[in-house]
Scaffold this active site. Structure first.
Site, PDB file in Angstrom:
ATOM      1  N   HIS A  42      -2.636   2.119   8.303  1.00  0.00           N
ATOM      2  CA  HIS A  42      -3.756   1.366   7.741  1.00  0.00           C
ATOM      3  C   HIS A  42      -3.967   0.118   8.563  1.00  0.00           C
ATOM      4  O   HIS A  42      -2.990  -0.567   8.912  1.00  0.00           O
ATOM      5  CB  HIS A  42      -3.455   0.992   6.281  1.00  0.00           C
ATOM      6  CG  HIS A  42      -4.374  -0.055   5.737  1.00  0.00           C
ATOM      7  ND1 HIS A  42      -5.737   0.104   5.658  1.00  0.00           N
ATOM      8  CD2 HIS A  42      -4.118  -1.301   5.252  1.00  0.00           C
ATOM      9  CE1 HIS A  42      -6.279  -0.984   5.138  1.00  0.00           C
ATOM     10  NE2 HIS A  42      -5.328  -1.854   4.885  1.00  0.00           N
ATOM     11  N   HIS A  44     -12.996  -3.503   4.203  1.00  0.00           N
ATOM     12  CA  HIS A  44     -11.553  -3.750   4.223  1.00  0.00           C
ATOM     13  C   HIS A  44     -10.905  -3.168   5.492  1.00  0.00           C
ATOM     14  O   HIS A  44     -10.288  -3.894   6.265  1.00  0.00           O
ATOM     15  CB  HIS A  44     -10.908  -3.159   2.959  1.00  0.00           C
ATOM     16  CG  HIS A  44      -9.435  -3.373   2.865  1.00  0.00           C
ATOM     17  ND1 HIS A  44      -8.767  -3.537   1.682  1.00  0.00           N
ATOM     18  CD2 HIS A  44      -8.464  -3.441   3.826  1.00  0.00           C
ATOM     19  CE1 HIS A  44      -7.475  -3.725   1.909  1.00  0.00           C
ATOM     20  NE2 HIS A  44      -7.278  -3.658   3.210  1.00  0.00           N
ATOM     21  N   GLU A  65     -17.180  11.892  23.033  1.00  0.00           N
ATOM     22  CA  GLU A  65     -15.912  12.535  22.655  1.00  0.00           C
ATOM     23  C   GLU A  65     -15.572  12.445  21.158  1.00  0.00           C
ATOM     24  O   GLU A  65     -14.631  13.089  20.704  1.00  0.00           O
ATOM     25  CB  GLU A  65     -14.764  11.925  23.455  1.00  0.00           C
ATOM     26  CG  GLU A  65     -15.026  11.904  24.938  1.00  0.00           C
ATOM     27  CD  GLU A  65     -14.237  12.936  25.719  1.00  0.00           C
ATOM     28  OE1 GLU A  65     -13.019  12.952  25.571  1.00  0.00           O
ATOM     29  OE2 GLU A  65     -14.858  13.703  26.469  1.00  0.00           O
ATOM     30  N   HIS A 107      -7.129  -3.174   9.782  1.00  0.00           N
ATOM     31  CA  HIS A 107      -8.409  -3.836   9.508  1.00  0.00           C
ATOM     32  C   HIS A 107      -9.244  -3.851  10.787  1.00  0.00           C
ATOM     33  O   HIS A 107      -9.488  -4.926  11.364  1.00  0.00           O
ATOM     34  CB  HIS A 107      -8.157  -5.254   9.002  1.00  0.00           C
ATOM     35  CG  HIS A 107      -7.345  -5.321   7.735  1.00  0.00           C
ATOM     36  ND1 HIS A 107      -6.814  -6.491   7.237  1.00  0.00           N
ATOM     37  CD2 HIS A 107      -6.987  -4.346   6.853  1.00  0.00           C
ATOM     38  CE1 HIS A 107      -6.163  -6.244   6.104  1.00  0.00           C
ATOM     39  NE2 HIS A 107      -6.244  -4.931   5.858  1.00  0.00           N
ATOM     40  N   GLU A 160       0.822  -1.213   0.000  1.00  0.00           N
ATOM     41  CA  GLU A 160       0.000   0.000   0.000  1.00  0.00           C
ATOM     42  C   GLU A 160       0.860   1.269   0.000  1.00  0.00           C
ATOM     43  O   GLU A 160       0.399   2.347   0.384  1.00  0.00           O
ATOM     44  CB  GLU A 160      -0.941   0.019   1.225  1.00  0.00           C
ATOM     45  CG  GLU A 160      -1.847  -1.182   1.363  1.00  0.00           C
ATOM     46  CD  GLU A 160      -2.913  -1.318   0.267  1.00  0.00           C
ATOM     47  OE1 GLU A 160      -2.933  -0.487  -0.669  1.00  0.00           O
ATOM     48  OE2 GLU A 160      -3.708  -2.265   0.350  1.00  0.00           O
TER      49      GLU A 160
HETATM   50  P1  13P Z   1       0.985  -5.465   3.099  1.00  0.00           P
HETATM   51  O1  13P Z   1       1.368  -6.724   3.861  1.00  0.00           O
HETATM   52  O2  13P Z   1       1.548  -5.457   1.702  1.00  0.00           O
HETATM   53  O3  13P Z   1       1.327  -4.230   3.887  1.00  0.00           O
HETATM   54  O4  13P Z   1      -0.595  -5.488   2.896  1.00  0.00           O
HETATM   55  C1  13P Z   1      -1.462  -5.613   3.999  1.00  0.00           C
HETATM   56  C2  13P Z   1      -2.772  -4.939   3.767  1.00  0.00           C
HETATM   57  O5  13P Z   1      -3.473  -4.672   4.725  1.00  0.00           O
HETATM   58  C3  13P Z   1      -3.193  -4.605   2.387  1.00  0.00           C
HETATM   59  O6  13P Z   1      -4.295  -3.755   2.364  1.00  0.00           O
HETATM   60 ZN    ZN Z   2      -5.485  -3.866   4.240  1.00  0.00          ZN
END
Ligand code: 13P
Ligand code: ZN
Length: 280
Positions: free
Chosen positions: A146, A217, A176, A148, A123
């Site tokens: 980033h 995602h 908050e 999940h 990413e």
């Molecule tokens: P990477 O392991 O390449 O960082 O990818 C993980 C991910 O969350 C892709 O959206």
């Molecule tokens: Zn991801």
């Protein structure tokens, strides 16, 4: 540096490295980063990096899909592609990468890490383009994260994916929230991850928001520090959890935080949420 015969690179004592090691482990413990899910990039200055590493010693050069000229010459600590957040704390030199963008912005130079021959996160385009955009908004910006986040992902299946209504719901879940992210959250349509296109769209949202949701995602967060980016995501994730708990209750919410109360909060905490979030 050696302890019991094992060689430790001095960079392992750098605060920017220990912070990312601890945070990736915390994120895994939150249940957000299964397998290799999630990635982090942290903008560093030459002054920060210099005491720990020979910046003239380039280990490898990795070409980028498209040049990122705005960040030419800048240093980043990033997580590697396919690396497990659970394991960064154990194998930082394999899971992390200290990179410098070349002067033409076409490649990154590896200065430390990815010791098994790995690559930076898939990413990277979203990270670099988001950094570029956030730096225009805030010169003190440093981190793109980033992850999940579980409850947030679930909420993207059960809630309208409209930025105004999604933001309002999050604000209504915990008092908050409005104070923590008064600009609201950006939401992309579902897109293929790891592409230049999703990077471009994420960055476009980053001009307005520090939090950008990738439906089904995860989420991207931006901050002045790892702790700030983590805290922003943690706050949204908490609100999403409350949302599910409230909706699991028979009959749903019996009362809500009203618009008047949200506006009173904004005034008391001196934040200015956009008028578009308030219907009346
Ligand atoms: P990477 O392991 O390449 O960082 O990818 C993980 C991910 O969350 C892709 O959206
Ligand atoms: Zn991801």
């Amino acid at each position: 540096m050696t302890t019991e015969g094992k060689y430790y690179h001095p960079i392992l004592s750098a605060p920017f490295v220990t912070n990312i090691m601890n945070t990736t482990y915390d994120m895994w413990k939150m249940g957000w980063d299964e397998l290799n899910g999630g990635n982090i990039s942290c903008l560093l200055t030459e002054e920060e990096v210099n005491p720990y590493i020979d910046i003239t010693n380039v280990l490898r050069t990795i070409e980028l899909e498209l040049p990122i000229t705005e960040l030419a010459g800048k240093y980043f600590l990033v997580t590697g592609s396919g690396k497990y957040f659970r394991k960064v704390i154990e194998k930082p030199e394999e899971c992390l990468a200290l990179l410098r963008l070349t002067e033409d912005g076409k490649s990154v130079e590896l200065l430390w890490g990815l010791s098994d021959g790995g690559r930076p996160t898939s990413e990277l385009a979203s990270h670099f383009m988001s950094h570029t955009e956030r730096l225009k908004q805030d010169p003190n910006h440093r981190v793109i994260m980033h992850t999940h986040a579980t409850n947030l992902i679930a909420m993207t299946f059960t809630h309208d994916l409209d930025e105004v209504s999604f933001t309002r719901t999050l604000w209504q879940m915990c008092t908050e929230c409005l104070v923590v992210f008064p600009e609201g959250v950006g939401i992309l349509p579902w897109m293929v991850p790891g592409t230049f296109e999703i990077g471009q769209e994420t960055a476009r949202k980053m001009s307005e928001f520090r939090l950008v949701i990738w439906p089904h995602h995860g989420i991207f967060g931006a901050g002045k520090s790892i702790d700030e980016a983590f805290g922003l995501i943690e706050t949204v994730e908490k609100a999403a959890k409350v949302y599910h708990l409230v909706n699991a209750h028979q009959g749903g919410a019996k009362q809500v935080i009203t618009d008047q109360e949200l506006l009173a909060l904004a005034e008391a905490f001196n934040v200015e949420p956009s008028k578009r979030y308030f219907l009346n």
